[in-house]
Design an enzyme around this catalytic site. Sequence first.
Site, PDB file in Angstrom:
ATOM      1  N   GLU A  42       0.651  -1.270  -0.123  1.00  0.00           N
ATOM      2  CA  GLU A  42       0.079  -0.014   0.027  1.00  0.00           C
ATOM      3  C   GLU A  42       0.686   1.275   0.136  1.00  0.00           C
ATOM      4  O   GLU A  42       0.473   2.234  -0.590  1.00  0.00           O
ATOM      5  CB  GLU A  42      -0.934   0.039   1.283  1.00  0.00           C
ATOM      6  CG  GLU A  42      -1.963  -1.079   1.390  1.00  0.00           C
ATOM      7  CD  GLU A  42      -2.929  -1.131  -0.192  1.00  0.00           C
ATOM      8  OE1 GLU A  42      -2.944  -0.130  -0.486  1.00  0.00           O
ATOM      9  OE2 GLU A  42      -3.516  -2.147  -0.318  1.00  0.00           O
ATOM     10  N   TYR A 125      -6.730   5.477   4.369  1.00  0.00           N
ATOM     11  CA  TYR A 125      -7.027   4.585   3.177  1.00  0.00           C
ATOM     12  C   TYR A 125      -6.086   3.166   3.728  1.00  0.00           C
ATOM     13  O   TYR A 125      -6.468   1.955   3.719  1.00  0.00           O
ATOM     14  CB  TYR A 125      -6.643   5.059   1.949  1.00  0.00           C
ATOM     15  CG  TYR A 125      -6.273   3.864   1.059  1.00  0.00           C
ATOM     16  CD1 TYR A 125      -7.313   3.123   0.265  1.00  0.00           C
ATOM     17  CD2 TYR A 125      -5.043   3.502   0.697  1.00  0.00           C
ATOM     18  CE1 TYR A 125      -7.104   2.073  -0.425  1.00  0.00           C
ATOM     19  CE2 TYR A 125      -4.672   2.396  -0.107  1.00  0.00           C
ATOM     20  CZ  TYR A 125      -5.722   1.734  -0.863  1.00  0.00           C
ATOM     21  OH  TYR A 125      -5.334   0.744  -1.640  1.00  0.00           O
ATOM     22  N   ASP A 143     -10.450   4.748  -2.111  1.00  0.00           N
ATOM     23  CA  ASP A 143      -9.132   5.178  -2.586  1.00  0.00           C
ATOM     24  C   ASP A 143      -9.738   6.042  -4.054  1.00  0.00           C
ATOM     25  O   ASP A 143     -10.969   6.042  -4.095  1.00  0.00           O
ATOM     26  CB  ASP A 143      -7.942   4.161  -3.181  1.00  0.00           C
ATOM     27  CG  ASP A 143      -8.470   3.295  -4.046  1.00  0.00           C
ATOM     28  OD1 ASP A 143      -9.752   3.220  -4.494  1.00  0.00           O
ATOM     29  OD2 ASP A 143      -7.576   2.300  -4.531  1.00  0.00           O
ATOM     30  N   CYS A 197     -14.059   0.156 -14.698  1.00  0.00           N
ATOM     31  CA  CYS A 197     -14.194   1.729 -14.536  1.00  0.00           C
ATOM     32  C   CYS A 197     -13.223   2.356 -14.417  1.00  0.00           C
ATOM     33  O   CYS A 197     -12.990   3.375 -13.471  1.00  0.00           O
ATOM     34  CB  CYS A 197     -15.124   2.000 -13.322  1.00  0.00           C
ATOM     35  SG  CYS A 197     -16.340   3.457 -13.260  1.00  0.00           S
ATOM     36  N   CYS A 204     -17.978  -0.096 -19.902  1.00  0.00           N
ATOM     37  CA  CYS A 204     -19.281  -0.209 -19.413  1.00  0.00           C
ATOM     38  C   CYS A 204     -20.005  -1.363 -19.930  1.00  0.00           C
ATOM     39  O   CYS A 204     -20.800  -2.014 -19.095  1.00  0.00           O
ATOM     40  CB  CYS A 204     -20.054   1.177 -19.746  1.00  0.00           C
ATOM     41  SG  CYS A 204     -19.178   2.530 -19.024  1.00  0.00           S
ATOM     42  N   CYS A 207     -19.541  -4.314 -17.401  1.00  0.00           N
ATOM     43  CA  CYS A 207     -19.318  -3.960 -15.816  1.00  0.00           C
ATOM     44  C   CYS A 207     -20.670  -4.391 -15.412  1.00  0.00           C
ATOM     45  O   CYS A 207     -21.643  -4.500 -15.909  1.00  0.00           O
ATOM     46  CB  CYS A 207     -19.438  -2.340 -15.916  1.00  0.00           C
ATOM     47  SG  CYS A 207     -19.491  -1.701 -14.162  1.00  0.00           S
TER      48      CYS A 207
HETATM   49  S1  SF4 Z   1     -21.313   1.192 -16.029  1.00  0.00           S
HETATM   50 FE1  SF4 Z   1     -19.650   0.585 -14.924  1.00  0.00          FE
HETATM   51  S2  SF4 Z   1     -17.742   1.040 -15.737  1.00  0.00           S
HETATM   52 FE2  SF4 Z   1     -19.511   2.168 -16.794  1.00  0.00          FE
HETATM   53  S3  SF4 Z   1     -19.354   4.350 -15.761  1.00  0.00           S
HETATM   54 FE3  SF4 Z   1     -20.893   2.808 -14.710  1.00  0.00          FE
HETATM   55  S4  SF4 Z   1     -19.722   2.161 -13.051  1.00  0.00           S
HETATM   56 FE4  SF4 Z   1     -18.307   2.677 -14.548  1.00  0.00          FE
END
Ligand code: SF4
Length: 356
Positions: A42, A125, A143, A197, A204, A207
């Site tokens: 860390e 953190y 973080d 992300c 996305c 995701c």
């Molecule tokens: S869908 Fe997932 S990768 Fe896309 S902005 Fe939202 S959290 Fe981030």
Amino acid sequence: MEITTAAKNRFTLSLSHWHQNYNVRNLPWKGEKDPYKIWLSEIILQQTRAAQGLPYYLAFTHAFPTVAHLAVADDADVFRLWQGLGYYNRCKNMLATARIITSAHHGVFPNTYIQLLALKGIGPYTAAAIASFAFNQPVAVVDGNVYRVLSRCFGIDSPIDSTSGKKLFAELAQQLLPPDNSAAHNQAIMDLGATVCTPALPKCDSCPLSKLCVATKSDLIRQLPIKSKKIIVKERFFNYIIFQHNNNTWITQRQAGDIWENLHEPYLIETKQPTEAIALYKDNLPLNAHPNSLKLISKSKQKLTHQVINTCFYTLVINDLSQFNMPNGWWVNNSELKKLAFPKTLVSFFKNNLYF
Ligand code: SF4
């Protein structure tokens, strides 16, 4: 903005499912339970990308396998191993903490968030990371990756660098944390931020939070997260005069209160603007030598978080030591230079100019 309990539960479950089935991020400190190794990783990874920090983590754990080994190490050896990572205060605090753990805690890492927070160089953190990864304490890590995931997923536009924003994100992260599975959850959210992300071009489509995500639905990905303060970058002009005498280089050690504390360097003249060699010579060198003997070898530019360091490297051969009475330094044979810790920009200079 009100976030419903249902939305929070969906977030936690979706993240957990992704972590168990699709998270392929593999780093040597992942799953580590030894608090010393978690702490090392860390500290090394603060302000440093994982790929850059990895060889340092391996070198440190090899050279100093336990906190006791680190505590009794020579400062110079530890700083030399840290060389190139920057932010040398991290290294200084790390050594201080290793010694406190050995002397005041009998070599055993404290196992609560509050006790960890009391140690030098350990902020909220890092304390949360050690408490949760090593001791399964139910403390959420927050973080940069976590700020990004949470602000986008829940559409939060509070600045992440404001006191109220930090409080809001910390509370939300804590509410999302399953108390019986904190280590895996913390790892999952950080890995999602690092691999899916990402700051630019988040993935996305793959995701696990895409159905929940406010930023994708409202086209806010590029706006979130928000920072209120702009970093002010100061430009500095360093002129290194590398005195050479019989294959030796004149070296000094940097003092406290500025960047690169305790590291070594040749004679430095800092100017307010770019300065020609002749002006440097006339105004700053207490030496009786011909101005033409000052030779510009190379230039470099290094960007730090708050500073840009523009450096000119000059050499000046000293034939007669009776004319040379510079304070606060000593001659080092060029073959021995590699044993000292230097800032990254000087390591590159010495390597490129065959001193190392
Ligand atoms: S869908 Fe997932 S990768 Fe896309 S902005 Fe939202 S959290 Fe981030």
